[in-house]
Design a protein around this motif. Structure first.
Motif: not given
Lengths: 241, 241, 241, 241, 241, 241
Positions: B62-65, B57-58, B50-52
C-alpha cells in the motif's frame, strides 16, 4: 536578447590585470552596450613592469607615464573608461582616503556586476588586498547611512577572474564566458601592453583552451575562445542555468 | 528571451524529494516549454513515509502504491513526466541493471540540465548515492563507445538542489531561482504529498526566505519566492552573469 | 549531574581500534553507568596483528582466536559488551547481510552516542568503510518504514575518535574528553592487546599531551589525561558549551 | 546541575547583532545566573539603521542616540550589561586605542565563554573584523607579560553565532542551543530594536526551524525554539557530548 | 646523485591516461634506471576511443586490440612494462578478483612510488574509482597478515597526476617535474596513441606552460617542459625541499 | 650529493618559535653548509615569557635582554645568524618601516628557502601576521621595480613549520625532515631557552613521534627524530619524490 544596458566595474590591482584576465569580459559587455569602468588601484609600476625597467635610463616617472598610456589605450579598445588611483604597488596601500575614493566610484557607477581578483593568491598579496578592499567598499557603498551625493548601490554580483596559477589559489570555474566574437578586440588591447609580447601568446592559448572546455561543458561548437570566471554570490534568475 | 526548448532531468533519490526541493525549478522549466523528466530511484517507502506507516493496517504494498500515486500527481501538476525505478530505499541499492537503466534514460531524454542531490549529506546517504550514480551515469551516457539505440548525450549542467540542512552539507548557493510565478503550482504539487502538511508550510517559508535573499542579492523586487540551487560545472555563456 | 543512564555504541573497524582510540571514552561512560556496546567489524587479523604473525607456526585460525580473546578481555575491563561481526579486514567487506546485522544491532542498543572512525583516512580505507557503513546503518535504523522487532532509533550523535595521523585526515578536535580518572582502566585494557607494548606507551603519551591541551583550553588543572574526539552533528543543549 | 556562575562576553560588530543572533544565548546564560557583558564595537549607525534614516530630519547624532537606547533596553531585558565602543561602522575601524580597550574589557570580565561573528562573511566585512579583533584581543588578554590591573584571562571558548546567510559563510552548526524557555524574553528584546519589525518575524521563524532541527538531532521534543552556534575551540569535558 | 634503482608503478584507469598525464614522469624514471610498471585497469574502450569508433566497421574487439597495441607501444617508448587488467570502462568495474590481482601486482613490483589519478574528478568517476582502488590495494599489500608468495610492500608515496580540468578537481600542485630532457620521448609515446593528434598539441602546450611555471617557482632556466603532480603523503627527507 | 650552498631564512614571530619548531631544520641546513638567517619579529616578551615574568622584580627591559641572549645563544648553537626587529608582541605590529626592513633583509640574504608560521592559527594571531608579512615581503623583494642596493630575490620555497596544535590550524604535513643526526644540537639549543624545560621534553617527544611517522611513511629505519613541515609552493624537481 535585448536586455537592458548595465554598468560593469572592473577592479584591478595593477594596470595590466584587467587586460589579460578580463579583457574578453570587458569587450563582451561593451559590445552589447554596457558601460564598463576600469578602476586601477596601481600602475603595477614596481612589480609588473619588468620590460620597462630593463630599458636603459628608465625612471619611476617614465614607468608610471608609460603604464598609464598603455592601460588607457587598452581600455579604449576594449570599450571601457578608466580611473587610476595610483596607490602604489608591491605592496598595494589602501588608506582611508583611497578607500573612500573607491566607495565614491562605486556609488557613481552603480555597477550591476563587478570583476576583481580572487581572495587568496599566495604569489601576489596585492591581488588579495584588491579583493578585500572591493568587498569592504561594496558593503559601505550599500549602506544607507553612508550619505553622499550619489545614492547607495544595490547588490552587484562579484566575479573573480582567473588568476595566473588557478590551482594554487583555490580557483573553481563558475562561468566560461564565450569571447569568440570579441577575441580580436582583446588581442588588440593586449598588444597595447608594451614589451610583454609572450603574454599575448600565453593568454591567446589560454583563451583557446578555455574555449575547448566551454564546448566540452555543453557550449555551442562555434566557441573558439573563452575566459574563466568564478562567482562570489549566487545568481538570481528565472532559468536553470 | 525566446530561447529554444530544452530537456531537463530531475534525479530524485526518493519520490518526494523532487517536489519539495525542486518543484519550483520543474514548474519554471515546464512553463517555458521545456520537457522535464523526473526519475525517482525509490519511493522513499521506508525512510520518508512516516505518515503512511502511522496509519493502521499499512503494508509495504500500500505504501508503494500510495507514494507512486502522490508523486505521479505532483509531477503532473508541475508539468513533468515520471520514471519510477523502484530500487528500494534506506539504503538505496543501485545494481548494474539499474545503473544501465539510468544511462538509457539519460540517453533517451538528452538533458540540457540535470537536477539532483548534493555529494555529502551526513544525515542521508541515499542522497549521496543518487549524486554518485548520476555522475557515473552521465559519464557513461557521454561515451561514444557505449553503443545504444540513442546517441551519446552532450555535457549537461548538474544543479544540486538545497538539502534539508544546508550548512551541514557544505551547500553553497550558486543560483537563486525566481519561482514567484510558479509558486502556486509548486504549492499544489506539494499538497499531493499526503499527510506531510507541515512540510508544505516549511517549504513555503523557505521559498519566501530565499525570495528575500534573491532581492538582497540584486534580483528584482518583484521576487517573492525562490529556490536555492548549487552548480557542479561552470556555466558557458556570453554574459557576465 | 545525575543524568540518566545512556547507551553508547562504539563502531570499530578492527578489534583493536576501540581500545587505543576510544578506551578512555568507553571507561568514562561505563563508570557513570552507561551501557557501552563495542561492535567490531573485523578482528584486524590481516592488517593489525603483526606481532602475532611474527610468531612461529601462526595460522589464521589462531590469530582470529587470539584477537577475539584480547578484545573481549579489554572490553570487559573497560566495561563494555562486544559483538564480533568477523567481516574480514584489509579490505573490510560489508555485504547486505552484514549491513542488516549492523542495523539490527543499532536498533537493539538504541544508542544515544556512537563512536567511530573519521571519514577520510588515506592510510587506512577500512576506517573510511566503517564510517560510511555506520552513517548508512544509522539512517536505516532511523527509518520508520524499516520494520523490525526493535523500534527505530533516535538521532544519536556520532563522535569520531582521533586517527593515528590526525593532520593527514582532516581531523579537527571538538571534544577533549577528560579521562584522568579512568586512565588506569584504559591502560589495563591496552595491556590485554598482546605484543604491541610500544603502542601502550604511545597512547599513554598521547593521553598526556591531550590532557595538557585540555588544561590549556580551559579545563581544570586536575586533568592529566584526555582523549580527542570530533563531532559530526551539532550538539543540542541549554548551555553555552 | 548547579554549576558555578560564569562570565559571558558577547562581542558584537554592530549594536543590533547581539539581539538578533545571540539574544537567546544571552537570556539563557543570564537566567541561570551568569554575568553577561555585551560589547558593541559600533552602533551600526550607517549600515544597519535603514529604518531610522528613512525618517525625515534624521541626523547622525539622533541615529547614534536612538541605537544606543534600543540596544541598552534590549540588553537589559536579556539580562546583560553593555559597553559601547562607538568605533564607527561600514567600515568598522579598530585602532590601537580601541584594541587596548577591548583587551582591558576582556580582562575585567574574565569570560568563560565569548560569542562573536564568523570569520568570513562575504556580505559584511565588519563581521570579519570583529572576529579577527576578538581573536587578537583574546590572545593579548591571555599574555602574562601584558601587565594591567586585572590579571590575564584563561582560555575562554569562542562561539560564533549564526550569520544571516550561513551557507555563504562556511557556517557549520556545532551547538543547537535550546532557547524555548527564554524565547519570550528574546522576543521582547527584539521588539526594542525600532522599526525592523519584519526582522522579529524572521528571527522567530528561524528559532522555530532551529528548534525543529534540535529535536531531529536528538533533543527533547519539548524544544520549540533554538539558536545555532559554531564553536572555534574544542570542548573540554568528561562526558561524551 | 647516483641513488639506487627504484620501482615505480603507474596506476591508470584507462590505457591512455598514463601517456598523456604521466609520460614525462615515466620516461624520467626509466631514464635514470628505475623499473616502471604501468597497470591499465581498462582500455578506455568505450569512453576514450572516439577516434576509433568514428571509423567505419569498428567493433569492440578491434577497439580493444588497437588500444592494447597503442598503449604497449607507448609504454615501450617510455621505458615501462604494461599489465592490462581489462576491467571495462565507463564505468570501470573492480570486483574482488580484480582487486586481488592489483594487490598481487603491487607486491610483485614493490613500488617506491605510485602514480595515479586524483580523488575527486566530477567529470570522470572512473578516475576516482582508480584512486580509491589504489589506496585500498596499497593498504592490503602492506598488511603482514595478507600472506602471498611476495612479501608485503613498504610505504610507497602516491603522486596524483594532473587531471584534465585541475581547478574543478581540487588539484593543488606539489611537484613540478622537469621533463625537459625526456620530452621528445614523451612526444613519441603520445604519437602512438592513434588519431588523437590534437591531444599531442594540447599536452605539449601544457608541458611548456608547466615548464614556465617551474622556472618561476625557482627551477633552473634550462627547464622548458614540466609535468605537475600532487602528493598524497608527506615526503621524508633530510633537506629542506 | 654535494649540492651547492644555499641561503635559508627563518621568519619567526617570537624569538623562541624558531628553536622549538624549526631548530632541527636550521641545524640540518647549517650542518650541510648553508647560510641560515633567523629573523625574529619580536622577543615574545609579553606572550611567551611566562617563566621570566614569574621571577620577582622582573621588568620589561630585563625580559627583552634575557630573551635576546637566549635566542642569540640558541641560534649560535644551531648555526644561524640572528636579526631582531623588536616589533612588539601580543599583538605583533608591522608598520611600513618594519615591513621595508623585512624586504631589505630578504634581498640581502637572497634565500632559497624560507621557513615561517602557518596562515591560520586561531590561538595565536601573531603567527598569522608573520605569515602574511612574509608573503607580502617576498612579493615586494621579487619586484624588479622595487629598486634597492641588493637585487631582487628569486622564488624561494616557503615551508611552514608545525604549529602547536596542528589539527586546529589546517596543517597538513608535506615534509618529514630527518633530524636524527642534529637532534643533539637542537636539544642544546632548546636548553638555552630559559625556564621552559617542560617544552624541551615536549619537543623531544614530538621529534620522536615524527621520526616514527617518517619510518612508517617509507623513510630509512635509522630515523629516530624528525620535524614536520608543510609546503606552500610546488617543488620543482627531476625526481619523483
Amino acid at each position: 536578447m535585448a536586455s537592458e544596458k548595465k554598468s560593469v566595474v572592473v577592479f584591478s590591482a595593477h594596470s595590466g590585470d584587467f587586460v589579460w584576465r578580463a579583457g574578453g569580459a570587458i569587450a563582451t559587455a561593451a559590445q552589447r552596450g554596457d558601460d564598463v569602468h576600469v578602476i586601477c588601484l596601481s600602475f603595477g609600476e614596481r612589480g609588473e613592469s619588468q620590460g620597462l625597467w630593463r630599458q636603459e635610463g628608465m625612471t619611476m616617472e617614465k614607468v608610471l607615464q608609460k603604464r598609464r598610456e598603455e592601460a588607457t589605450n587598452a581600455a579604449e579598445i576594449l570599450g571601457a573608461s578608466t580611473d587610476f588611483l595610483d596607490l602604489g604597488d608591491y605592496p598595494l596601500h589602501v588608506d582611508d582616503e583611497a578607500f573612500n575614493r573607491v566607495v565614491d566610484l562605486l556609488r557613481a557607477y552603480q555597477p550591476h556586476t563587478i570583476l576583481t581578483h580572487v581572495a587568496n593568491d599566495p604569489y601576489n598579496r596585492d591581488h588579495n588586498m584588491a579583493h578585500e578592499t572591493l568587498l569592504r567598499a561594496r558593503m559601505v557603498a550599500q549602506a544607507m547611512g553612508h550619505q553622499t551625493e550619489n545614492p547607495p548601490i544595490g547588490a552587484p554580483q562579484v566575479l573573480m577572474f582567473e588568476p595566473h596559477q588557478p590551482e594554487m589559489c583555490g580557483f573553481s570555474v563558475d562561468l566560461l564566458l564565450d569571447i569568440t566574437e570579441v577575441f580580436d578586440t582583446k588581442r588588440r588591447a593586449m598588444e597595447c601592453m608594451g614589451a610583454q609580447s609572450h603574454l599575448i601568446e600565453y593568454y591567446t592559448d589560454l583563451a583557446v583552451r578555455r574555449g575547448v572546455q566551454a564546448v566540452r561543458n555543453g557550449g555551442p561548437k562555434s566557441i573558439t575562445h573563452a575566459e574563466a570566471h568564478a562567482r562570489l554570490f549566487p545568481v538570481v534568475g528565472r532559468e536553470l542555468v
